[in-house]
Design a protein around this motif. Structure first.
Motif, PDB file in Angstrom:
ATOM      1  N   LEU A  77      36.777   7.530  29.668  1.00  0.00           N
ATOM      2  CA  LEU A  77      37.424   6.553  28.784  1.00  0.00           C
ATOM      3  C   LEU A  77      36.744   6.448  27.416  1.00  0.00           C
ATOM      4  O   LEU A  77      37.246   5.764  26.536  1.00  0.00           O
ATOM      5  CB  LEU A  77      37.450   5.168  29.456  1.00  0.00           C
ATOM      6  CG  LEU A  77      38.251   5.086  30.753  1.00  0.00           C
ATOM      7  CD1 LEU A  77      38.119   3.700  31.370  1.00  0.00           C
ATOM      8  CD2 LEU A  77      39.710   5.438  30.512  1.00  0.00           C
ATOM      9  N   VAL A  78      35.613   7.121  27.235  1.00  0.00           N
ATOM     10  CA  VAL A  78      34.917   7.093  25.933  1.00  0.00           C
ATOM     11  C   VAL A  78      35.772   7.861  24.928  1.00  0.00           C
ATOM     12  O   VAL A  78      36.180   8.997  25.190  1.00  0.00           O
ATOM     13  CB  VAL A  78      33.507   7.726  26.049  1.00  0.00           C
ATOM     14  CG1 VAL A  78      32.852   7.831  24.684  1.00  0.00           C
ATOM     15  CG2 VAL A  78      32.643   6.924  26.999  1.00  0.00           C
ATOM     16  N   PRO A  79      36.060   7.258  23.749  1.00  0.00           N
ATOM     17  CA  PRO A  79      36.922   7.935  22.778  1.00  0.00           C
ATOM     18  C   PRO A  79      36.251   9.176  22.174  1.00  0.00           C
ATOM     19  O   PRO A  79      35.019   9.261  22.075  1.00  0.00           O
ATOM     20  CB  PRO A  79      37.176   6.878  21.703  1.00  0.00           C
ATOM     21  CG  PRO A  79      36.173   5.822  21.927  1.00  0.00           C
ATOM     22  CD  PRO A  79      35.665   5.929  23.331  1.00  0.00           C
ATOM     23  N   GLN A  80      37.088  10.121  21.765  1.00  0.00           N
ATOM     24  CA  GLN A  80      36.616  11.395  21.214  1.00  0.00           C
ATOM     25  C   GLN A  80      35.661  11.215  20.027  1.00  0.00           C
ATOM     26  O   GLN A  80      34.633  11.886  19.967  1.00  0.00           O
ATOM     27  CB  GLN A  80      37.825  12.247  20.826  1.00  0.00           C
ATOM     28  CG  GLN A  80      37.499  13.647  20.402  1.00  0.00           C
ATOM     29  CD  GLN A  80      37.146  14.544  21.582  1.00  0.00           C
ATOM     30  OE1 GLN A  80      37.415  14.218  22.729  1.00  0.00           O
ATOM     31  NE2 GLN A  80      36.535  15.658  21.289  1.00  0.00           N
ATOM     32  N   LEU A 129      27.825  11.085  19.054  1.00  0.00           N
ATOM     33  CA  LEU A 129      26.692  11.368  19.933  1.00  0.00           C
ATOM     34  C   LEU A 129      26.176  12.786  19.699  1.00  0.00           C
ATOM     35  O   LEU A 129      24.963  13.021  19.639  1.00  0.00           O
ATOM     36  CB  LEU A 129      27.088  11.175  21.400  1.00  0.00           C
ATOM     37  CG  LEU A 129      25.993  11.515  22.420  1.00  0.00           C
ATOM     38  CD1 LEU A 129      24.828  10.556  22.280  1.00  0.00           C
ATOM     39  CD2 LEU A 129      26.551  11.488  23.821  1.00  0.00           C
ATOM     40  N   GLY A 130      27.096  13.743  19.544  1.00  0.00           N
ATOM     41  CA  GLY A 130      26.688  15.123  19.277  1.00  0.00           C
ATOM     42  C   GLY A 130      25.914  15.252  17.977  1.00  0.00           C
ATOM     43  O   GLY A 130      24.906  15.973  17.908  1.00  0.00           O
ATOM     44  N   VAL A 131      26.352  14.539  16.938  1.00  0.00           N
ATOM     45  CA  VAL A 131      25.652  14.588  15.650  1.00  0.00           C
ATOM     46  C   VAL A 131      24.259  13.989  15.773  1.00  0.00           C
ATOM     47  O   VAL A 131      23.274  14.555  15.292  1.00  0.00           O
ATOM     48  CB  VAL A 131      26.476  13.851  14.563  1.00  0.00           C
ATOM     49  CG1 VAL A 131      25.657  13.627  13.306  1.00  0.00           C
ATOM     50  CG2 VAL A 131      27.732  14.634  14.248  1.00  0.00           C
ATOM     51  N   SER A 134      22.038  16.326  17.750  1.00  0.00           N
ATOM     52  CA  SER A 134      21.748  17.525  16.957  1.00  0.00           C
ATOM     53  C   SER A 134      20.703  17.241  15.883  1.00  0.00           C
ATOM     54  O   SER A 134      19.782  18.036  15.678  1.00  0.00           O
ATOM     55  CB  SER A 134      23.023  18.053  16.297  1.00  0.00           C
ATOM     56  OG  SER A 134      23.943  18.453  17.274  1.00  0.00           O
ATOM     57  N   PHE A 135      20.854  16.124  15.169  1.00  0.00           N
ATOM     58  CA  PHE A 135      19.870  15.795  14.141  1.00  0.00           C
ATOM     59  C   PHE A 135      18.502  15.518  14.745  1.00  0.00           C
ATOM     60  O   PHE A 135      17.478  15.904  14.190  1.00  0.00           O
ATOM     61  CB  PHE A 135      20.326  14.597  13.296  1.00  0.00           C
ATOM     62  CG  PHE A 135      21.260  14.966  12.197  1.00  0.00           C
ATOM     63  CD1 PHE A 135      20.873  15.864  11.214  1.00  0.00           C
ATOM     64  CD2 PHE A 135      22.529  14.435  12.140  1.00  0.00           C
ATOM     65  CE1 PHE A 135      21.724  16.228  10.191  1.00  0.00           C
ATOM     66  CE2 PHE A 135      23.396  14.785  11.116  1.00  0.00           C
ATOM     67  CZ  PHE A 135      22.989  15.676  10.149  1.00  0.00           C
ATOM     68  N   TYR A 136      18.486  14.847  15.898  1.00  0.00           N
ATOM     69  CA  TYR A 136      17.199  14.561  16.533  1.00  0.00           C
ATOM     70  C   TYR A 136      16.475  15.868  16.867  1.00  0.00           C
ATOM     71  O   TYR A 136      15.318  16.061  16.512  1.00  0.00           O
ATOM     72  CB  TYR A 136      17.386  13.733  17.809  1.00  0.00           C
ATOM     73  CG  TYR A 136      16.116  13.668  18.611  1.00  0.00           C
ATOM     74  CD1 TYR A 136      15.087  12.821  18.228  1.00  0.00           C
ATOM     75  CD2 TYR A 136      15.925  14.477  19.727  1.00  0.00           C
ATOM     76  CE1 TYR A 136      13.908  12.782  18.941  1.00  0.00           C
ATOM     77  CE2 TYR A 136      14.752  14.447  20.443  1.00  0.00           C
ATOM     78  CZ  TYR A 136      13.745  13.596  20.052  1.00  0.00           C
ATOM     79  OH  TYR A 136      12.577  13.562  20.745  1.00  0.00           O
ATOM     80  N   PHE A 137      17.186  16.779  17.536  1.00  0.00           N
ATOM     81  CA  PHE A 137      16.530  18.017  17.941  1.00  0.00           C
ATOM     82  C   PHE A 137      16.260  18.934  16.751  1.00  0.00           C
ATOM     83  O   PHE A 137      15.291  19.677  16.744  1.00  0.00           O
ATOM     84  CB  PHE A 137      17.329  18.738  19.030  1.00  0.00           C
ATOM     85  CG  PHE A 137      17.229  18.054  20.359  1.00  0.00           C
ATOM     86  CD1 PHE A 137      16.012  17.936  21.003  1.00  0.00           C
ATOM     87  CD2 PHE A 137      18.338  17.500  20.958  1.00  0.00           C
ATOM     88  CE1 PHE A 137      15.889  17.298  22.218  1.00  0.00           C
ATOM     89  CE2 PHE A 137      18.238  16.861  22.172  1.00  0.00           C
ATOM     90  CZ  PHE A 137      17.017  16.758  22.802  1.00  0.00           C
ATOM     91  N   GLY A 138      17.102  18.880  15.712  1.00  0.00           N
ATOM     92  CA  GLY A 138      16.845  19.658  14.500  1.00  0.00           C
ATOM     93  C   GLY A 138      15.577  19.198  13.801  1.00  0.00           C
ATOM     94  O   GLY A 138      14.743  20.009  13.388  1.00  0.00           O
TER      95      GLY A 138
END
Length: 173
Positions: free
Chosen positions: A102-105, A111-113, A116-120
């Motif tokens: 039910l989490v919107p796209q 969350l992906g951004v 990604s920034f954290y691991f970058g």
């Protein structure tokens, strides 16, 4: 002798070597070039070392480093926990997965951004730490080279005085 002296003083006179100076116009003096290379390399290594020099870090920095190390293990253990919970209580697991569906796209993209920034940023910090360790290692090269020379000198001295090796060499040929 006056004429020969005049010619020699013209070519080599006044403490100068005209032939050498003329040749250096067309070809670099190898010794001077090597010396310049050493100075350039030393300056570059000192600059590199100063850029990545580790400074004393406070309590806050150490705590933040500890917190920064938590997300990856927590995500890995969380995924393993989901597998265990799916096997231990499939109904509970199914209820959670329906909730996640039910989490919107756009929230998934956000969350992906963030991840990604954290691991970058973490990758960049680790890369800089790696470069810092290389600079420190490179500073030790002259000491290591001298130690190797000393060891090789001892090895040659030891082999020359080893009676068993000399006896074996005589038997071999």
């Amino acid at each position: 002798m006056g004429m020969i002296g005049s010619i020699l003083s013209f070519v080599f006179g006044d403490g100068r070597n005209v032939l050498r100076e003329t040749a250096e116009v067309f070809r670099e003096n190898a010794e001077a070039g090597a010396e310049r290379g050493v100075h350039i390399q030393t300056a570059a290594m000192e600059s590199f070392s100063n850029e990545f020099r580790q400074t004393q870090r406070g309590r806050f920095d150490r705590v933040m480093d500890g917190i920064n190390r938590l997300p990856r293990p927590m995500m890995a253990l969380g995924c393993l926990g989901l597998f265990v919970s799916a096997m231990a209580n499939p109904v509970w697991f199914a209820e959670r997965m329906v909730g996640i569906s039910l989490v919107p796209q756009p929230l998934w993209w956000l969350l992906g951004v963030v991840v990604s920034f954290y691991f970058g940023a973490r990758h960049q910090a680790k890369g800089q730490e790696f470069h810092r360790s290389i600079a420190q290692t490179m500073q030790n090269i002259p000491v290591v080279v001298e130690n190797i020379k000393e060891i090789r000198g001892l090895e040659a001295e030891y082999q020359d005085k080893n009676a068993a090796i000399e006896d074996w060499r005589r038997k071999q040929g």
